[in-house]
Design an enzyme around this catalytic site. Structure first.
Site, PDB file in Angstrom:
ATOM      1  N   CYS A 290     -16.065   3.406  21.185  1.00 23.55           N
ATOM      2  CA  CYS A 290     -17.151   4.225  21.732  1.00 23.55           C
ATOM      3  C   CYS A 290     -17.552   5.343  20.776  1.00 23.55           C
ATOM      4  O   CYS A 290     -16.735   5.821  19.995  1.00 23.55           O
ATOM      5  CB  CYS A 290     -16.705   4.876  23.039  1.00 23.55           C
ATOM      6  SG  CYS A 290     -16.138   3.708  24.266  1.00 23.55           S
TER       7      CYS A 290
ATOM      8  N   ARG B  85     -18.760   1.142  14.233  1.00 23.83           N
ATOM      9  CA  ARG B  85     -17.478   1.281  14.935  1.00 23.83           C
ATOM     10  C   ARG B  85     -17.295   0.194  16.000  1.00 23.83           C
ATOM     11  O   ARG B  85     -16.200   0.048  16.521  1.00 23.83           O
ATOM     12  CB  ARG B  85     -17.407   2.660  15.595  1.00 23.83           C
ATOM     13  CG  ARG B  85     -17.442   3.789  14.583  1.00 23.83           C
ATOM     14  CD  ARG B  85     -17.659   5.106  15.280  1.00 23.83           C
ATOM     15  NE  ARG B  85     -16.565   5.399  16.173  1.00 23.83           N
ATOM     16  CZ  ARG B  85     -15.491   6.109  15.853  1.00 23.83           C
ATOM     17  NH1 ARG B  85     -15.391   6.600  14.642  1.00 23.83           N
ATOM     18  NH2 ARG B  85     -14.546   6.330  16.720  1.00 23.83           N
TER      19      ARG B  85
ATOM     20  N   TRP C  88     -17.815   0.802  24.152  1.00 20.18           N
ATOM     21  CA  TRP C  88     -17.011  -0.394  23.872  1.00 20.18           C
ATOM     22  C   TRP C  88     -16.195  -0.610  25.144  1.00 20.18           C
ATOM     23  O   TRP C  88     -15.321   0.191  25.474  1.00 20.18           O
ATOM     24  CB  TRP C  88     -16.113  -0.133  22.666  1.00 20.18           C
ATOM     25  CG  TRP C  88     -15.314  -1.297  22.206  1.00 20.18           C
ATOM     26  CD1 TRP C  88     -15.749  -2.341  21.438  1.00 20.18           C
ATOM     27  CD2 TRP C  88     -13.921  -1.529  22.441  1.00 20.18           C
ATOM     28  NE1 TRP C  88     -14.707  -3.207  21.195  1.00 20.18           N
ATOM     29  CE2 TRP C  88     -13.577  -2.740  21.794  1.00 20.18           C
ATOM     30  CE3 TRP C  88     -12.931  -0.843  23.137  1.00 20.18           C
ATOM     31  CZ2 TRP C  88     -12.295  -3.268  21.829  1.00 20.18           C
ATOM     32  CZ3 TRP C  88     -11.654  -1.374  23.162  1.00 20.18           C
ATOM     33  CH2 TRP C  88     -11.353  -2.573  22.517  1.00 20.18           C
TER      34      TRP C  88
ATOM     35  N   ASN D 128     -15.476   9.033  25.586  1.00 23.22           N
ATOM     36  CA  ASN D 128     -14.653   8.095  24.801  1.00 23.22           C
ATOM     37  C   ASN D 128     -13.221   8.246  25.302  1.00 23.22           C
ATOM     38  O   ASN D 128     -12.754   9.369  25.499  1.00 23.22           O
ATOM     39  CB  ASN D 128     -14.641   8.473  23.314  1.00 23.22           C
ATOM     40  CG  ASN D 128     -15.972   8.235  22.643  1.00 23.22           C
ATOM     41  OD1 ASN D 128     -16.909   7.760  23.265  1.00 23.22           O
ATOM     42  ND2 ASN D 128     -16.045   8.580  21.370  1.00 23.22           N
ATOM     43  N   GLY D 129     -12.515   7.127  25.454  1.00 20.16           N
ATOM     44  CA  GLY D 129     -11.110   7.208  25.883  1.00 20.16           C
ATOM     45  C   GLY D 129     -10.909   6.487  27.201  1.00 20.16           C
ATOM     46  O   GLY D 129     -11.764   5.703  27.636  1.00 20.16           O
TER      47      GLY D 129
ATOM     48  N   GLU E  87      -2.080 -10.988   6.748  1.00 17.05           N
ATOM     49  CA  GLU E  87      -3.362 -10.307   6.562  1.00 17.05           C
ATOM     50  C   GLU E  87      -4.492 -11.327   6.321  1.00 17.05           C
ATOM     51  O   GLU E  87      -5.597 -11.173   6.857  1.00 17.05           O
ATOM     52  CB  GLU E  87      -3.243  -9.310   5.400  1.00 17.05           C
ATOM     53  CG  GLU E  87      -4.537  -8.638   4.967  1.00 17.05           C
ATOM     54  CD  GLU E  87      -5.223  -7.805   6.041  1.00 17.05           C
ATOM     55  OE1 GLU E  87      -4.677  -7.656   7.148  1.00 17.05           O
ATOM     56  OE2 GLU E  87      -6.341  -7.334   5.777  1.00 17.05           O
TER      57      GLU E  87
ATOM     58  N   LYS F 243      -7.726 -11.658   8.760  1.00 21.96           N
ATOM     59  CA  LYS F 243      -9.121 -11.568   8.278  1.00 21.96           C
ATOM     60  C   LYS F 243      -9.913 -12.773   8.770  1.00 21.96           C
ATOM     61  O   LYS F 243     -11.028 -12.635   9.248  1.00 21.96           O
ATOM     62  CB  LYS F 243      -9.190 -11.514   6.743  1.00 21.96           C
ATOM     63  CG  LYS F 243      -8.762 -10.248   6.078  1.00 21.96           C
ATOM     64  CD  LYS F 243      -9.678  -9.064   6.259  1.00 21.96           C
ATOM     65  CE  LYS F 243      -9.341  -8.284   7.471  1.00 21.96           C
ATOM     66  NZ  LYS F 243      -8.361  -7.254   7.436  1.00 21.96           N
TER      67      LYS F 243
ATOM     68  N   GLU G 232     -10.505 -12.580  12.623  1.00 15.87           N
ATOM     69  CA  GLU G 232     -11.407 -11.480  13.015  1.00 15.87           C
ATOM     70  C   GLU G 232     -12.870 -11.802  12.776  1.00 15.87           C
ATOM     71  O   GLU G 232     -13.712 -11.512  13.621  1.00 15.87           O
ATOM     72  CB  GLU G 232     -11.113 -10.240  12.152  1.00 15.87           C
ATOM     73  CG  GLU G 232      -9.987  -9.392  12.614  1.00 15.87           C
ATOM     74  CD  GLU G 232      -9.838  -8.199  11.685  1.00 15.87           C
ATOM     75  OE1 GLU G 232      -9.939  -7.080  12.191  1.00 15.87           O
ATOM     76  OE2 GLU G 232      -9.638  -8.368  10.464  1.00 15.87           O
TER      77      GLU G 232
ATOM     78  N   HIS H 120      10.751 -25.003  11.824  1.00 15.44           N
ATOM     79  CA  HIS H 120      11.361 -24.619  13.097  1.00 15.44           C
ATOM     80  C   HIS H 120      10.340 -24.656  14.238  1.00 15.44           C
ATOM     81  O   HIS H 120      10.602 -24.115  15.310  1.00 15.44           O
ATOM     82  CB  HIS H 120      11.992 -23.228  12.983  1.00 15.44           C
ATOM     83  CG  HIS H 120      13.105 -23.194  11.972  1.00 15.44           C
ATOM     84  ND1 HIS H 120      14.316 -23.808  12.177  1.00 15.44           N
ATOM     85  CD2 HIS H 120      13.157 -22.657  10.725  1.00 15.44           C
ATOM     86  CE1 HIS H 120      15.081 -23.641  11.099  1.00 15.44           C
ATOM     87  NE2 HIS H 120      14.393 -22.943  10.205  1.00 15.44           N
TER      88      HIS H 120
ATOM     89  N   LYS I 121     -13.991  -0.304  15.139  1.00 15.63           N
ATOM     90  CA  LYS I 121     -13.467   0.151  13.855  1.00 15.63           C
ATOM     91  C   LYS I 121     -12.274   1.077  14.019  1.00 15.63           C
ATOM     92  O   LYS I 121     -11.258   0.906  13.387  1.00 15.63           O
ATOM     93  CB  LYS I 121     -14.586   0.842  13.071  1.00 15.63           C
ATOM     94  CG  LYS I 121     -14.181   1.277  11.671  1.00 15.63           C
ATOM     95  CD  LYS I 121     -13.888   0.089  10.786  1.00 15.63           C
ATOM     96  CE  LYS I 121     -13.306   0.458   9.447  1.00 15.63           C
ATOM     97  NZ  LYS I 121     -12.635  -0.680   8.797  1.00 15.63           N
TER      98      LYS I 121
HETATM   99  C1  F6R Z   1      -8.141  -5.300  10.804  1.00 16.19           C
HETATM  100  C2  F6R Z   1      -8.252  -3.902  11.115  1.00 16.19           C
HETATM  101  C3  F6R Z   1      -7.349  -3.342  12.152  1.00 16.19           C
HETATM  102  C4  F6R Z   1      -6.866  -1.943  11.734  1.00 16.19           C
HETATM  103  C5  F6R Z   1      -6.068  -1.304  12.884  1.00 16.19           C
HETATM  104  C6  F6R Z   1      -5.501   0.039  12.490  1.00 16.19           C
HETATM  105  O1  F6R Z   1      -9.056  -5.700   9.835  1.00 16.19           O
HETATM  106  O2  F6R Z   1      -9.056  -3.196  10.565  1.00 16.19           O
HETATM  107  O3  F6R Z   1      -6.273  -4.178  12.415  1.00 16.19           O
HETATM  108  O4  F6R Z   1      -6.087  -2.048  10.588  1.00 16.19           O
HETATM  109  O5  F6R Z   1      -6.897  -1.156  14.006  1.00 16.19           O
HETATM  110  O6  F6R Z   1      -6.517   0.923  12.133  1.00 16.19           O
HETATM  111  P1  F6R Z   1      -6.209   2.219  11.293  1.00 16.19           P
HETATM  112  O7  F6R Z   1      -5.743   1.786   9.949  1.00 16.19           O
HETATM  113  O8  F6R Z   1      -7.502   2.963  11.251  1.00 16.19           O
HETATM  114  O9  F6R Z   1      -5.139   2.967  12.026  1.00 16.19           O
END
Ligand code: F6R
Length: 612
Positions: free
Chosen positions: A2, A27, A74, A99-100, A484, A488, A491, A507, A607
């Site tokens: 948000c 975001r 959001w 927000n929250g 990772e 990616k 996502e 396993h 974000k």
């Molecule tokens: C994945 C991604 C998220 C962030 C996670 C932590 O591409 O961006 O998994 O890594 O939400 O966010 P930060 O690093 O801002 O605490």
């Protein structure tokens, strides 16, 4: 996640609010709205979907005023529809954005319903506006109502509220979610926002509210208090954020731009910290080196991609510095009673520095008897940085794409500075130390070379575009790189991808492998290479489609039938996980491009995750 924007000025502010919301689009959100104090009273426009849809509604009904609030939502409680979009109103006089998450919303809803308030949404937020309305009528002014209401809310919030009973005024408060005040032209306009990006076209002067702070803004004045209502003064900070960071330039997506920025971002992260095979003194803060000499254990806490960076560090700290290190997900750690061995350093990793789980983990750790707390973070003014004793900034610059790319590789580079510092303190021979630091200094060039593989990887992406599932394999400090890579892919392309330590395949997950299952392996030239080669053979024997992202010196160990091989110059064992990340990012990007998904703002994701 948000976003909040609010403004009080002596000029029409609808554009400031709409442009501010647009700047917060990165975001992630699913509905949006604005409310303005107009000469016809409080007026509101809301819609599910994009800011462009909100703008169209506004153009059809261009409400104007000099005081108002706006929001991107959001969804947490209730689907993304108009009724659940913010601002929420109580009657026709008062509007609120939030927000929250309010955890005691059910109890407050029952209480307010009994008092006669009608609820129109499924949100937890609506209780806030009704409660403030009730208290405003009892206390006679909006700020007193806000103060009394904040004492009743349980959970995390940043809010902005405006009431037509007090023309020209917006009040706000923060607890657990960020809120910043912007000071506009000639000190004759004031703004609130959840993120400075929303206000950069209007001002560079900001006051970051601290935990519990409350604020009242009007065009020509503001009042800032702590949670008890005692007036406080907070420093005005000048934002140095580069406006170019918000421009895609020649790139089709922010994500691609940010992938290509990695050589420069890593160079910036190392700048002034390493020189001629040495790490400079006290890069973690004044007195940090004496503290690091006392460290006997390390706990690393983070979420998502940042957690994977911490996992790589765990392997490298134990191997090179010989110190026990554990890495844990923040949302688990924060509800656990940790047993903290003597002289343990607590390290958080976060791009945004506002991830609620990570922040809460830090606050939890402060009660647990650690030697010190350290943040590795990308946002200098973030709550995480402000609340940590020691800090190493990653200097990646603003990351706009929701999927983390340059934040991850700069986190890894910063963690390697910590690893090598600890290694030197704990007896790594001088020559080895110097060689390792020099390896790190080569990193920007190696990343630039890895980016040259872009068109080769683009060809491979076609393998995935029609697939539902993919497997990623790695071993040792490259297992987190496989994680990772899989994250990616899922996502941004919405393909289900799982990563396994390659030795774990037989396993269970091997049962999934057939000719429809692409399998990506990360193959550095390390002591586990022969083991990984055997795991690759296991996949090939079951008809799986292998794609191996390999150090060029590892290629000779792969059999001719081991599938597609992308050869990467990795420059040595320490930095190899960072370099081998680049092809993983490019692969996910090109698969998503083929699938036509929303790369910079994947569905359902945000974000900076400022809720639990
Ligand atoms: C994945 C991604 C998220 C962030 C996670 C932590 O591409 O961006 O998994 O890594 O939400 O966010 P930060 O690093 O801002 O605490």
């Amino acid at each position: 996640m948000c976003g909040i924007v609010a403004a009080c000025a002596n000029r029409p502010i609808a554009d400031i609010l709409l442009n501010g919301l647009q700047a917060l689009e990165y975001r992630g959100y699913d509905s949006a709205g604005i409310a303005l104090q107009t000469d016809k009273g409080l007026q509101r426009i809301r819609t599910p979907g994009k800011i462009s849809a909100l703008r169209q509604l506004w153009q059809a009904n261009p409400i104007q005023g000099e005081c108002g609030i706006a929001h991107t939502r959001w969804a947490t409680h209730g689907v993304p529809n108009t009724a659940n979009a913010h601002p929420h109103l109580s009657g026709s006089k008062i509007a609120l954005v939030h927000n929250g998450i309010i955890e005691n919303h059910a109890a407050l809803r029952a209480e307010l319903s009994a008092a006669g308030y009608q609820f129109e949404s499924e949100t937890d937020t609506e209780v806030m506006v009704h409660l403030i309305d009730q208290l405003e009528q009892q206390h006679g002014d909006l700020f007193s109502a806000l103060k009394a209401a904040c004492k009743r809310f349980e959970g995390a919030f940043a809010i902005a509220v405006t009431s037509s009973r007090e023309p020209g005024t917006v009040v706000g408060a923060r607890r657990g979610s960020p809120l910043v005040m912007g000071l506009g032209r000639d000190d004759a306009e004031h703004f609130l926002a959840s993120d400075v990006h929303a206000l950069l076209p209007e001002t560079r002067r900001f006051i970051y509210l601290e935990e519990g702070d409350m604020v009242k803004i009007r065009a020509s004045e503001y009042l800032l208090t702590d949670s008890e209502g005692t007036e406080v003064s907070r420093a005005i900070k000048i934002s140095q954020i580069d406006a170019e960071a918000f421009d895609k330039g020649p790139y089709a997506h922010f994500m691609l731009k940010e992938i290509y920025e990695q050589p420069a971002a890593v160079a910036e992260t190392l700048e002034g910290r390493v020189y001629a095979g040495q790490i400079l003194a006290n890069i973690f803060g004044v007195g940090a080196d004496e503290m690091l000499a006392r460290v006997e254990n390390i706990h690393i806490i983070a979420c998502g991609t940042s957690y994977y960076a911490g996992m790589v560090a765990r392997y490298q700290i134990e191997e090179l510095a010989g110190l026990p290190c554990t890495t844990e997900i923040a949302s688990e750690y924060r509800y656990r009673k940790p047993v903290v061995p003597a002289n343990t350093l607590f390290v958080t990793i976060s791009q945004s520095g506002e991830t609620l789980d990570t922040l809460s983990a830090l606050r939890h750790a402060k009660q647990a008897g650690y030697l010190a707390t350290m943040a590795i973070c990308n946002v200098p003014e973030s709550s995480l940085v402000r609340e940590s004793e020691l800090v190493l900034m990653t200097r990646a610059g603003p990351e706009i794409g929701v999927a983390s790319t340059k934040a991850f590789t700069t986190q890894l580079a910063a963690l390697q500075l910590l690893t090598l510092r600890l290694a030197a303190i704990n007896g790594m021979p001088g020559k080895e130390y110097q060689d390792r630091v020099q390896e790190l200094e080569q990193l920007p060039g190696l990343l630039a070379s890895a980016l040259e593989l872009d068109s080769e990887i683009q060809q491979l992406a076609a393998e995935f575009a029609d697939k539902q599932h993919a497997l990623y394999l790695g071993r040792g400090d490259h297992f987190p790189i496989a994680l990772e890579g899989a994250l990616k892919l899922k996502e941004i392309s919405y393909i289900h991808a799982e990563a396994y330590p390659a030795g774990e395949l037989k396993h269970g997950p091997l049962a999934l492998v057939d000719e429809n299952m692409p399998v990506v392996a990360v193959a550095p030239n390390d002591s586990l290479l022969q083991k990984l080669v055997s795991n690759i053979a296991e996949v090939k024997a079951r008809g799986g489609r292998m794609i191996v992202i390999a150090d060029k010196d590892a290629v000779a160990s792969l059999a001719a039938d081991h599938g597609e091989v992308v050869q990467v110059e990795t420059g040595g064992s320490l930095v190899a996980p960072i370099v081998l990340t680049i092809p993983m990012q490019l692969l996910a990007y090109h698969v998503a491009l083929l699938k036509g998904t929303e790369i910079d703002q994947p569905r359902n994701l945000a974000k900076s995750v400022t809720v639990e």
